[in-house]
Design a protein around this motif. Structure first.
Motif, PDB file in Angstrom:
ATOM      1  N   LYS B 136      21.005   6.977 -38.055  1.00 13.68           N
ATOM      2  CA  LYS B 136      19.429   7.252 -38.100  1.00 13.68           C
ATOM      3  C   LYS B 136      18.884   6.688 -36.899  1.00 13.68           C
ATOM      4  CE  LYS B 136      18.804   7.402 -42.819  1.00 13.68           C
ATOM      5  NZ  LYS B 136      17.934   8.390 -43.425  1.00 13.68           N
ATOM      6  N   LEU B 137      19.446   5.463 -35.950  1.00 13.61           N
ATOM      7  CA  LEU B 137      18.974   5.344 -34.753  1.00 13.61           C
ATOM      8  C   LEU B 137      19.285   6.005 -33.731  1.00 13.61           C
ATOM      9  CD1 LEU B 137      19.289   1.378 -35.506  1.00 13.61           C
ATOM     10  CD2 LEU B 137      17.012   2.615 -35.782  1.00 13.61           C
ATOM     11  N   ASN B 138      20.334   6.911 -33.855  1.00 10.30           N
ATOM     12  CA  ASN B 138      21.033   7.583 -32.731  1.00 10.30           C
ATOM     13  C   ASN B 138      21.493   6.730 -31.543  1.00 10.30           C
ATOM     14  OD1 ASN B 138      21.770   9.900 -31.540  1.00 10.30           O
ATOM     15  ND2 ASN B 138      19.845  10.113 -30.626  1.00 10.30           N
ATOM     16  N   GLY B 166      23.847   4.163 -17.690  1.00  8.24           N
ATOM     17  CA  GLY B 166      23.570   5.657 -16.908  1.00  8.24           C
ATOM     18  C   GLY B 166      23.254   7.052 -17.764  1.00  8.24           C
ATOM     19  N   THR B 167      23.692   6.928 -19.057  1.00  4.07           N
ATOM     20  CA  THR B 167      23.504   8.183 -20.114  1.00  4.07           C
ATOM     21  C   THR B 167      22.201   8.128 -20.529  1.00  4.07           C
ATOM     22  OG1 THR B 167      24.341   7.178 -21.795  1.00  4.07           O
ATOM     23  CG2 THR B 167      25.883   8.089 -20.606  1.00  4.07           C
ATOM     24  N   ALA B 168      21.919   9.215 -21.291  1.00  2.00           N
ATOM     25  CA  ALA B 168      20.702   9.312 -22.007  1.00  2.00           C
ATOM     26  C   ALA B 168      20.819   9.333 -23.742  1.00  2.00           C
ATOM     27  CB  ALA B 168      20.049  10.480 -21.595  1.00  2.00           C
ATOM     28  N   GLN B 169      19.942   8.699 -24.441  1.00  2.00           N
ATOM     29  CA  GLN B 169      19.911   8.678 -25.779  1.00  2.00           C
ATOM     30  C   GLN B 169      18.635   9.385 -26.219  1.00  2.00           C
ATOM     31  OE1 GLN B 169      20.385   4.595 -26.876  1.00  2.00           O
ATOM     32  NE2 GLN B 169      22.349   4.799 -27.027  1.00  2.00           N
ATOM     33  N   THR B 170      18.793  10.177 -27.307  1.00  2.00           N
ATOM     34  CA  THR B 170      17.389  10.555 -27.650  1.00  2.00           C
ATOM     35  C   THR B 170      16.890   9.637 -28.822  1.00  2.00           C
ATOM     36  OG1 THR B 170      18.533  12.592 -27.736  1.00  2.00           O
ATOM     37  CG2 THR B 170      16.448  12.614 -28.685  1.00  2.00           C
ATOM     38  N   ALA B 171      15.562   9.247 -28.504  1.00  2.00           N
ATOM     39  CA  ALA B 171      14.774   8.431 -29.435  1.00  2.00           C
ATOM     40  C   ALA B 171      14.691   8.988 -30.693  1.00  2.00           C
ATOM     41  CB  ALA B 171      13.702   8.076 -28.760  1.00  2.00           C
ATOM     42  N   PRO B 172      15.062   8.140 -31.854  1.00  2.00           N
ATOM     43  CA  PRO B 172      14.979   8.571 -33.179  1.00  2.00           C
ATOM     44  C   PRO B 172      13.153   8.609 -33.660  1.00  2.00           C
ATOM     45  CG  PRO B 172      15.537   6.250 -33.336  1.00  2.00           C
ATOM     46  CD  PRO B 172      15.468   6.987 -31.837  1.00  2.00           C
TER      47      PRO B 172
END
Lengths: 77, 670
Positions: B136-138, B166-172
């Motif tokens: 859910k939080l990704n 350094g990587t990117a996460q998509t905000a939930p």
């Protein structure tokens, strides 16, 4: 968020009961915003755990807080 | 690579930080222990040899800060671009914590959620579906128990954070593009965010025991926050701490230690038998004697720290704040001011820093100004010395010293309230009552050893140097000749300290030796003892029995030539004048206002002077039937002080009334 209709305040609530917050009766925006961050805002539940002359203990979300009765009086339920 | 530790107050950030870095930063079971940013490399065992810096931040409920310490957190994660964030979430309070989590996830910095205190949530039979939460939080979610030695999940958290850097996460959840100045719009968005969080919690958490059910601990809390019983219990607890550290366990160990120090001093003196007298004086009396006199009191301070650590760890501090708030409010302070005061019994510097969690500017500054009236650990030797030398080690001296400290805090608060026109302002009080916890003996032991180390280092550096300087200054005159016996008043030290001593005549202790000791006390309060040891050539301050054996009466008391009343006045003077320079520095950085800082120093000087004056003059009147020396000049000095305070008050209030009326006018016009 001044409420014109006179609601009951948390201070008048019964110990051990859970109420739904109707609003925060204050002109102090800080107070309003501070309570909000803890999850105390209209529509959310609040439980009165104990009540003393000057302060009371409440449950908001899953935490217990001790607050003075100035605050408890501002919370409309 | 830098990893920031962020999360709600009292979620266990610093405990995790300490476990990962091997540091021993202050932890405690209440919201707002950490008030500043701390950085240290994470142990290589966790990072597989990579260099990773952990940044511990004060707790925050949201990205919009409320208190000065909260803004440190939001500014850091927003502006300083850490490579990853470990978001410490209290597993027992998902519903509140995830609000901040979703905000952190929007920053574009990879986040790993550490579901901390998962042992407690397990015990409460709260089931959290970690995989679902992560989905859910990704972002990765790892269960952790920072207080456990093994299987605590810490290695996994670090591993995830390092690999994600350094990587990117998509905000939930992404906040709609709104005008952040529009209060109503922000409010609406925040509600939506909470709704989102509520939705997640509903899906991932199953609670066996609802948090609103009355537990055993609620009954305890109800008693502890009772306005009468609660305060009596608090008084009893603090009395217990002082009694154990300063009357029961402490002095016994100290006696034993002093015995060893004396043996060592004699041995050193023996070794120096054939050296010039001046060398022997500096080494045996100045270095070993002066430093030894200070180190002798170490056990009292150590036990005190041990007990304070237990108190801080169990969750009692928040309860004390709650029960003290109504009383503190009357004098214009917040109940939270009791936390700095308790910490202040150990050391004034962390106490002053602990004031940062007090939201109201005036209350915060007033607390920082007054908290050092409570005698700190460095003043314990001074109290013990005078109690031992003049009052046969009576316990009441120490009790009175602390009690008077509290009275002065209240009186000072009332004075500040009167000066700053408190009546115009409102303030409210709320504090989280954390769950009770069995205090960790290991932590208390570490805290005690840490303090002991700092104390010994201080004794071996600052105090040692001061003692040497004092020894040299009193051994030589301005022509750099050795001062002869009977000519002590011609020494450099005597001629510098004498002008100060004149000011102290109305207080009953106008001797240059005592003035010199009080002045060196500003460098470190232990110096008062060290300097007295050097200037009077005494070392054994604590073993009263032995002192009694060495002659009829009391050697220390006889050498100083003070009456008991004057000795008490001198003790109080040292306790309630401004703290050491380091604490004044802390006051400066907390107050962020030169006017407040100078008022604080002025108030503390005035308080020390007035208390000593009253004790000496009234005490002399009672014991000897007449007023002490220099009553009139002293009285004039105090009247002048009072007039200055009145003048300041009038200025501040005139300004304030004006400001307030402008404010009112503006309101009326609108």
């Amino acid at each position: 968020m001044l409420n014109k209709v006179r609601d009951m305040t948390l201070l008048e609530g019964n110990v051990g009961e859970t109420y739904t917050v109707k609003g925060i009766n204050t002109s102090d925006e800080d107070m309003n915003a501070f309570l909000f961050r803890l999850g105390c805002y209209s529509g959310e539940p609040i439980t009165l755990m104990s009540k003393k002359k000057k302060n009371c203990i409440v449950v908001i979300k899953d935490s217990r807080y001790s607050m003075d009765n100035v605050l408890a009086e501002a919370i409309a339920i | 690579m830098r990893i920031a530790f962020a999360g709600n107050p009292n979620s266990g950030k610093t405990t995790m930080y300490n476990a990962l870095t091997g540091r021993s930063e202050k932890v405690g079971n209440w919201a707002g222990v950490t008030v500043g940013r701390k950085e240290s490399p994470i142990k290589e065992a966790f990072t597989k040899g990579k260099e990773v810096i952990a940044v511990d931040l004060p707790g925050a409920y949201s990205m919009s800060p409320f208190t000065p310490e909260e803004s440190i957190t939001s500014e850091f994660v927003r502006d300083e671009h850490p490579d990853a964030i470990i978001n410490i979430v209290d597993a027992t309070n998902l519903s509140r914590s995830l609000f901040f989590t979703t905000q952190l996830l929007e920053l574009g910095i990879p986040v790993v959620v550490a579901l901390n205190k998962s042992d407690i949530s397990d015990k409460e039979q709260t089931k959290i579906d970690v995989d679902k939460l992560s989905q859910k939080l990704n972002c990765p979610v790892v269960k952790t128990v920072s207080t456990a030695e093994k299987n605590n999940g810490l290695d996994k958290v670090v591993e995830k954070a390092v690999s994600l850097a350094g990587t990117a996460q998509t905000a939930p959840y992404v906040q709609a593009d709104i005008d952040l100045k529009d209060k109503a719009a922000v409010d609406r968005e925040d509600r939506k965010r909470f709704d989102f969080v509520n939705g997640i919690v509903k899906d991932v958490e199953v609670r066996e025991v609802l948090s609103s059910e009355t537990q055993q601990s609620d009954k305890v809390d109800s008693v502890l926050t009772n306005p009468v019983i609660g305060i009596l219990i608090f008084a009893a607890v603090m009395y217990g701490v002082f009694w154990i550290s300063q009357a029961w366990a402490g002095p016994g160990i100290a006696d034993w230690l002093v015995g060893w120090i004396e043996t060592f001093q004699e041995w050193v003196a023996g070794q120096l038998e054939n050296s010039p007298a001046i060398v022997s004086a500096i080494v045996a009396d100045g270095i070993v004697g002066g430093v030894g006199a200070v180190v002798g009191f170490l056990p009292l301070v150590m036990i005190m720290y041990f007990l304070l650590a237990l108190l801080e760890d169990c969750g009692y501090m928040a309860r004390v704040s709650a029960v003290m708030d109504p009383i503190f409010k009357r004098v214009g302070l917040s109940g939270k001011a009791i936390i700095p005061i308790i910490i202040g019994t150990g050391c004034g510097i962390p106490a002053i820093m602990a004031c940062r969690t007090i939201r109201d500017d005036r209350e915060r500054r007033a607390s920082a100004m007054l908290t050092t009236f409570i005698p700190c650990g460095a003043k314990i030797p001074v109290i013990a010395l005078f109690a031992g030398a003049f009052f046969a080690g009576a316990g009441w001296v120490s009790t009175v010293a602390y009690f008077l400290g509290i009275v002065l805090i209240f009186l000072g608060a009332l004075l500040i309230k009167a000066i700053t026109g408190y009546k115009y302002r409102k303030s409210f009080f709320i504090i989280e009552l954390p769950m009770w916890k069995v205090p960790s003996l290991k932590r208390a032991f570490l805290s005690m050893m840490e303090r002991a180390k700092a104390y010994i280092i201080k004794a071996a550096t600052i105090i040692l140097i001061c003692n040497c300087v004092v020894q040299v200054m009193q051994s030589f005159n301005w022509q750099f000749q050795v001062v002869e016996e009977g000519m002590e008043d011609t020494s450099i030290l005597a001629s510098i300290a004498s002008p100060f001593a004149i000011l102290l005549i109305p207080l009953g202790f106008g001797a240059w030796q005592l003035a010199a000791a009080a002045v060196t006390g500003f460098i470190a309060k232990e110096n008062v003892v060290g300097t007295l040891a050097v200037v009077y050539g005494l070392t054994n301050f604590i073993d009263v029995d032995e002192l009694e054996m060495t002659g009829d009466g009391n050697v220390v008391a006889a050498t100083m030539g003070l009456t008991s009343v004057a000795a008490l006045a001198y003790l109080f003077f040292n306790l309630y004048t401004p703290p050491c320079f380091a604490a004044i520095g802390a006051m400066n950085s907390e107050m962020k206002s030169k006017a407040w800082l100078w008022s604080a120093i002025g108030l503390q000087l005035a308080t020390g002077y007035t208390v000593a004056f009253l004790v000496y003059q009234i005490g002399t009147l009672i014991t000897e039937g007449h007023l002490g020396t220099g009553f009139l000049p002293g009285l004039i000095a105090i009247i002048v002080i009072a007039l200055i305070i009145v003048a300041i008050a009038r200025r501040v209030r005139a300004h304030f009334d004006q400001q307030y009326s402008l404010h009112e006018n503006a309101k009326a016009a609108a």
